[in-house]
Write a protein that holds these residues in place. Structure first.
Motif, PDB file in Angstrom:
ATOM      1  N   GLU A   1       0.618  -1.222  -0.060  1.00 53.89           N
ATOM      2  CA  GLU A   1       0.079  -0.134   0.015  1.00 53.89           C
ATOM      3  C   GLU A   1       1.067   1.362  -0.031  1.00 53.89           C
ATOM      4  O   GLU A   1       0.487   2.261  -0.756  1.00 53.89           O
ATOM      5  CB  GLU A   1      -1.096  -0.039   1.199  1.00 53.89           C
ATOM      6  CG  GLU A   1      -2.197  -1.115   1.102  1.00 53.89           C
ATOM      7  CD  GLU A   1      -3.135  -0.962   2.425  1.00 53.89           C
ATOM      8  OE1 GLU A   1      -2.825   0.040   2.795  1.00 53.89           O
ATOM      9  OE2 GLU A   1      -4.007  -1.841   2.651  1.00 53.89           O
ATOM     10  N   LYS A   2       2.066   1.372   0.642  1.00 53.90           N
ATOM     11  CA  LYS A   2       2.780   2.476   0.955  1.00 53.90           C
ATOM     12  C   LYS A   2       3.398   2.988  -0.476  1.00 53.90           C
ATOM     13  O   LYS A   2       3.975   3.910  -0.913  1.00 53.90           O
ATOM     14  CB  LYS A   2       3.941   2.294   1.770  1.00 53.90           C
ATOM     15  CG  LYS A   2       4.872   1.187   1.543  1.00 53.90           C
ATOM     16  CD  LYS A   2       5.752   1.221   2.651  1.00 53.90           C
ATOM     17  CE  LYS A   2       7.100   0.149   2.022  1.00 53.90           C
ATOM     18  NZ  LYS A   2       8.027   0.695   0.980  1.00 53.90           N
ATOM     19  N   ALA A   3       3.321   1.963  -1.491  1.00 45.96           N
ATOM     20  CA  ALA A   3       4.034   2.185  -2.877  1.00 45.96           C
ATOM     21  C   ALA A   3       3.154   2.790  -3.724  1.00 45.96           C
ATOM     22  O   ALA A   3       3.381   3.260  -5.057  1.00 45.96           O
ATOM     23  CB  ALA A   3       4.474   0.840  -3.363  1.00 45.96           C
ATOM     24  N   GLU A   4       1.895   2.987  -3.378  1.00 46.66           N
ATOM     25  CA  GLU A   4       0.886   3.601  -4.359  1.00 46.66           C
ATOM     26  C   GLU A   4       1.508   5.103  -4.546  1.00 46.66           C
ATOM     27  O   GLU A   4       1.833   5.729  -3.684  1.00 46.66           O
ATOM     28  CB  GLU A   4      -0.522   3.656  -3.555  1.00 46.66           C
ATOM     29  CG  GLU A   4      -1.539   4.240  -4.475  1.00 46.66           C
ATOM     30  CD  GLU A   4      -3.039   4.296  -3.538  1.00 46.66           C
ATOM     31  OE1 GLU A   4      -4.076   4.864  -4.324  1.00 46.66           O
ATOM     32  OE2 GLU A   4      -2.917   4.230  -2.516  1.00 46.66           O
ATOM     33  N   PRO A   5       1.413   5.592  -5.878  1.00 43.28           N
ATOM     34  CA  PRO A   5       0.455   5.150  -7.054  1.00 43.28           C
ATOM     35  C   PRO A   5       1.281   4.341  -7.869  1.00 43.28           C
ATOM     36  O   PRO A   5       1.176   4.247  -9.187  1.00 43.28           O
ATOM     37  CB  PRO A   5       0.179   6.447  -7.801  1.00 43.28           C
ATOM     38  CG  PRO A   5       1.260   7.458  -7.539  1.00 43.28           C
ATOM     39  CD  PRO A   5       1.689   7.015  -5.909  1.00 43.28           C
ATOM     40  N   TYR A   6       2.670   3.711  -7.420  1.00 41.39           N
ATOM     41  CA  TYR A   6       3.778   3.145  -8.196  1.00 41.39           C
ATOM     42  C   TYR A   6       3.403   1.752  -8.483  1.00 41.39           C
ATOM     43  O   TYR A   6       4.281   0.883  -8.805  1.00 41.39           O
ATOM     44  CB  TYR A   6       5.068   3.672  -8.075  1.00 41.39           C
ATOM     45  CG  TYR A   6       5.507   5.156  -7.891  1.00 41.39           C
ATOM     46  CD1 TYR A   6       4.770   5.717  -8.913  1.00 41.39           C
ATOM     47  CD2 TYR A   6       5.950   5.490  -6.751  1.00 41.39           C
ATOM     48  CE1 TYR A   6       5.129   7.135  -8.713  1.00 41.39           C
ATOM     49  CE2 TYR A   6       6.393   6.743  -6.780  1.00 41.39           C
ATOM     50  CZ  TYR A   6       5.907   7.683  -7.848  1.00 41.39           C
ATOM     51  OH  TYR A   6       6.062   9.061  -7.889  1.00 41.39           O
ATOM     52  N   ARG A   7       2.383   1.019  -7.676  1.00 41.02           N
ATOM     53  CA  ARG A   7       2.257  -0.522  -7.500  1.00 41.02           C
ATOM     54  C   ARG A   7       1.943  -1.021  -9.201  1.00 41.02           C
ATOM     55  O   ARG A   7       1.553  -0.313  -9.922  1.00 41.02           O
ATOM     56  CB  ARG A   7       1.138  -1.071  -6.685  1.00 41.02           C
ATOM     57  CG  ARG A   7       1.278  -0.091  -5.388  1.00 41.02           C
ATOM     58  CD  ARG A   7       0.016  -0.416  -4.398  1.00 41.02           C
ATOM     59  NE  ARG A   7      -1.045   0.425  -4.883  1.00 41.02           N
ATOM     60  CZ  ARG A   7      -2.249   0.469  -4.444  1.00 41.02           C
ATOM     61  NH1 ARG A   7      -2.557  -0.467  -3.238  1.00 41.02           N
ATOM     62  NH2 ARG A   7      -3.243   1.221  -4.906  1.00 41.02           N
ATOM     63  N   SER A   8       2.135  -2.321  -9.042  1.00 42.83           N
ATOM     64  CA  SER A   8       2.231  -3.125 -10.363  1.00 42.83           C
ATOM     65  C   SER A   8       0.495  -2.751 -10.758  1.00 42.83           C
ATOM     66  O   SER A   8       0.306  -2.721 -11.821  1.00 42.83           O
ATOM     67  CB  SER A   8       2.482  -4.379 -10.359  1.00 42.83           C
ATOM     68  OG  SER A   8       2.055  -5.111  -9.245  1.00 42.83           O
ATOM     69  N   THR A   9      -0.381  -3.051  -9.642  1.00 44.26           N
ATOM     70  CA  THR A   9      -1.814  -3.085  -9.869  1.00 44.26           C
ATOM     71  C   THR A   9      -2.173  -1.742 -10.396  1.00 44.26           C
ATOM     72  O   THR A   9      -3.096  -1.525 -11.028  1.00 44.26           O
ATOM     73  CB  THR A   9      -2.606  -3.223  -8.831  1.00 44.26           C
ATOM     74  OG1 THR A   9      -1.680  -2.768  -7.548  1.00 44.26           O
ATOM     75  CG2 THR A   9      -2.223  -4.720  -8.148  1.00 44.26           C
ATOM     76  N   ASP A  10      -1.465  -0.426  -9.841  1.00 47.41           N
ATOM     77  CA  ASP A  10      -1.771   0.688 -10.242  1.00 47.41           C
ATOM     78  C   ASP A  10      -1.475   0.832 -12.060  1.00 47.41           C
ATOM     79  O   ASP A  10      -2.274   1.616 -12.512  1.00 47.41           O
ATOM     80  CB  ASP A  10      -1.031   1.825  -9.489  1.00 47.41           C
ATOM     81  CG  ASP A  10      -1.308   1.905  -8.048  1.00 47.41           C
ATOM     82  OD1 ASP A  10      -2.715   1.790  -7.838  1.00 47.41           O
ATOM     83  OD2 ASP A  10      -0.612   2.018  -7.395  1.00 47.41           O
ATOM     84  N   VAL A  11      -0.326   0.413 -12.159  1.00 50.41           N
ATOM     85  CA  VAL A  11       0.139   0.676 -13.555  1.00 50.41           C
ATOM     86  C   VAL A  11      -1.031  -0.033 -14.706  1.00 50.41           C
ATOM     87  O   VAL A  11      -1.397   0.251 -15.616  1.00 50.41           O
ATOM     88  CB  VAL A  11       1.529   0.072 -13.724  1.00 50.41           C
ATOM     89  CG1 VAL A  11       1.999   0.124 -15.217  1.00 50.41           C
ATOM     90  CG2 VAL A  11       2.666   0.792 -13.022  1.00 50.41           C
TER      91      VAL A  11
END
Length: 579
Positions: free
Chosen positions: A245-255
């Motif tokens: 969650e802390k990686a949002e908005p760079y998560r794979s799911t975001d991409v």
């Protein structure tokens, strides 16, 4: 639409590759549908399955253990997969060269040597690839000589260009797969920030970072679009993004959620174990997401199955994980099976009154230049199990003797060890005559007094249902084409007095060049034109690869001869006379 199969174990997938039992994977897999792949067909495709092994966050874990693969096992796995498919690619999603003392002391270079040995093909940068500084990070990428680093968002801010190629296209015999690299924008802070600055403290490298992720998404979309425009049938993201969650908005799911055109996202960074998740992209199509965890606890396997067709619409994609624990279980199973297999190999299958040998009495190899008793036996076995008029076996395919006394299954398998199969074709008498002329082109009269084998040819035919004479005073006039395949006979023939056994009367009759006979041999000769015998490859196959050649020997001895190979094979039976 392309069927995307989720949650299939690698063991099942591998079994599926060998047997073609697609339903074994589909049953219970919860198949979902992906529209992410371009609907164009790739013309002229002959590839059936593409297998992509993937790792992430190895962190210098090079030795096998209870909970981890080792790099040597990974190399073995890649090699073994090549028995399943000609097309096997090994990729890494970052953070490979840091995490243990071996990485620290060599600044990642020992790890690179081992990754080269393991056979990596494509990699992307994790944040820890830069722990030893930018210069060393780029040197590592160059030293990984057999692999190509890709990243669409690792940018030289001075030139505005990507530092390495955004993607690489791999052609698998007509199928184009693009591997797009994606690095986490967190790299700036998750490694040493100074690595990305000049001497004045100005950032000269970046990863398309931005608070809302738009720059990252745009960079990924641009690379995907370019790859598609260049002809990619599939796009696989080789990413180091993670799902925390802390990686949002760079998560794979975001991409995935903000782009289109990606088929599969192979991920790292968060050390997540994801066998196969379906994540919707910007247009609502499903994209597979998979990640292996860390430290080689698992190895991923992505399979693209084209089903041998030119259409993309019937293709299926699977991602699976094989764990170190399952590998150990497999090792134990293999050990048990090999033990049982060894006992089976030593089981007595028949009895021989005499030795069947490839050698002459003085120890010279004879099976490639003279009729032998073991050659008679093998050719008779082919003819007996197939019911053909005539049978032949190339001397180069007979690799071992059969001892007098008890004959084990291992003895039979050693005679024909290549796993060839018996086939039967319809052949004209003329084609058989041409085959014999080529088979005996190198035969010489003198043999027993020679210091070693003379006139040898791997294509020397041991025969059944035939009798013939070879006149060594006539020089062979067989002509071969530029590839060494039979072309014609240009002059006088050295093979004559050819007779075929009449199965009804039990008598030999002169061969009729115009008559159609049934001919049994192995697939190496009949299907592949082995040793240059290409005259049968287009013929009608009456029986096609219906039994393994070594199984034919076993069946003939056990059933055709009642388990006893008798004194009729005490010596060669005079089918091939040499003058």
């Amino acid at each position: 639409m392309i069927t995307v199969l989720a949650e299939a174990s690698l063991a099942v997938v591998v079994a599926w590759q060998f047997t073609g039992r697609e339903s074994a994977v589909q049953d219970g897999s919860g198949a979902i549908v992906s529209d992410a792949v371009s609907e164009k067909a790739a013309g002229g495709r002959s590839t059936d399955k593409i297998m992509i092994l993937y790792t992430n966050d190895i962190h210098c874990s090079i030795e096998a253990g209870e909970n981890a693969f080792g790099l040597s096992q990974l190399k073995e796995l890649k090699g073994w997969m090549k028995n399943v498919s000609e097309y096997v690619t090994l990729v890494d999603c970052g953070d490979a060269v840091q995490g243990e003392v071996i990485g620290t002391l060599s600044e990642g270079e020992y790890m690179v040597e081992l990754m080269n040995e393991a056979g990596y093909d494509i990699c992307t940068f994790g944040n820890h690839e830069f722990d030893y500084g930018m210069e060393q990070g780029l040197r590592i990428a160059e030293q990984l000589s057999d692999a190509q680093y890709v990243s669409c968002n690792f940018v030289d801010l001075v030139s505005g260009k990507t530092v390495v190629s955004p993607y690489v296209l791999v052609d698998y015999d007509g199928i184009s797969v693009a591997y797009v690299g994606i690095c986490t924008p967190e790299t700036i802070t998750a490694s040493a920030p100074g690595s990305f600055m000049d001497e004045n403290g100005n950032f000269i490298y970046g990863f398309r970072q931005g608070k809302d992720g738009t720059e990252l998404y745009d960079a990924v979309q641009s690379a995907v679009n370019d790859a598609r425009a260049e002809g990619a049938d599939y796009v696989i993201a080789v990413a180091h993004l993670g799902i925390s969650e802390k990686a949002e908005p760079y998560r794979s799911t975001d991409v995935i959620a903000h782009t289109t055109g990606i088929d599969v996202m192979l991920d790292g960074h968060s050390h997540s174990v994801i066998q196969s998740d379906a994540v919707k992209n910007k247009e609502g199509a499903e994209v597979l997401l998979s990640s292996t965890g860390s430290r080689l606890a698992n190895v991923g396997c992505l399979v693209i199955d084209t089903k041998g067709t030119e259409e993309l619409l019937d293709d299926s994609i699977t991602t699976s994980l094989v764990s170190a624990e399952s590998r150990q279980s497999m090792d134990m199973s293999i050990e048990q099976i090999m033990s049982e297999y060894g006992e089976l190999l030593d089981t007595v299958a028949a009895h021989a009154e005499v030795e069947l040998s490839t050698l002459s009495e003085n120890g010279n190899r004879m099976v490639r230049c003279r009729e032998t008793n073991i050659g008679d036996f093998c050719a008779d076995a082919y003819r007996a199990v197939s019911g053909a008029d005539v049978a032949v076996i190339n001397g180069g395919g007979i690799r071992s003797d059969i001892p007098a006394g008890d004959i084990t299954y291992n003895n039979f398998l050693s005679v024909n060890p290549f796993g060839n199969t018996v086939c039967v074709v319809e052949s004209s008498g003329q084609e058989i005559l041409d085959m014999l002329e080529m088979a005996y082109a190198y035969v010489e009269a003198e043999y027993e007094n020679a210091d070693g084998p003379v006139g040898e040819s791997a294509g020397f035919m041991q025969v059944s249902g035939l009798k013939l004479v070879i006149d060594t005073n006539i020089t062979s006039t067989v002509l071969l084409d530029e590839n060494g395949m039979f072309k014609s006979v240009s002059g006088e023939r050295r093979v004559g007095e050819v007779q075929v056994l009449n199965k009804l009367t039990g008598k030999y009759e002169e061969i009729d060049p115009e008559k159609i006979y049934t001919l049994a041999s192995n697939n190496y000769i009949l299907h592949s034109g082995g040793d240059g015998f290409g005259m049968f490859m287009d013929n009608k196959f009456v029986l096609d690869e219906f039994i393994l050649d070594n199984q034919a020997l076993i069946d003939y001895a056990e059933n055709g001869m009642g388990g006893s190979v008798g004194i009729e094979y005490q010596r060669a039976q005079g089918r091939i006379e040499i003058r």
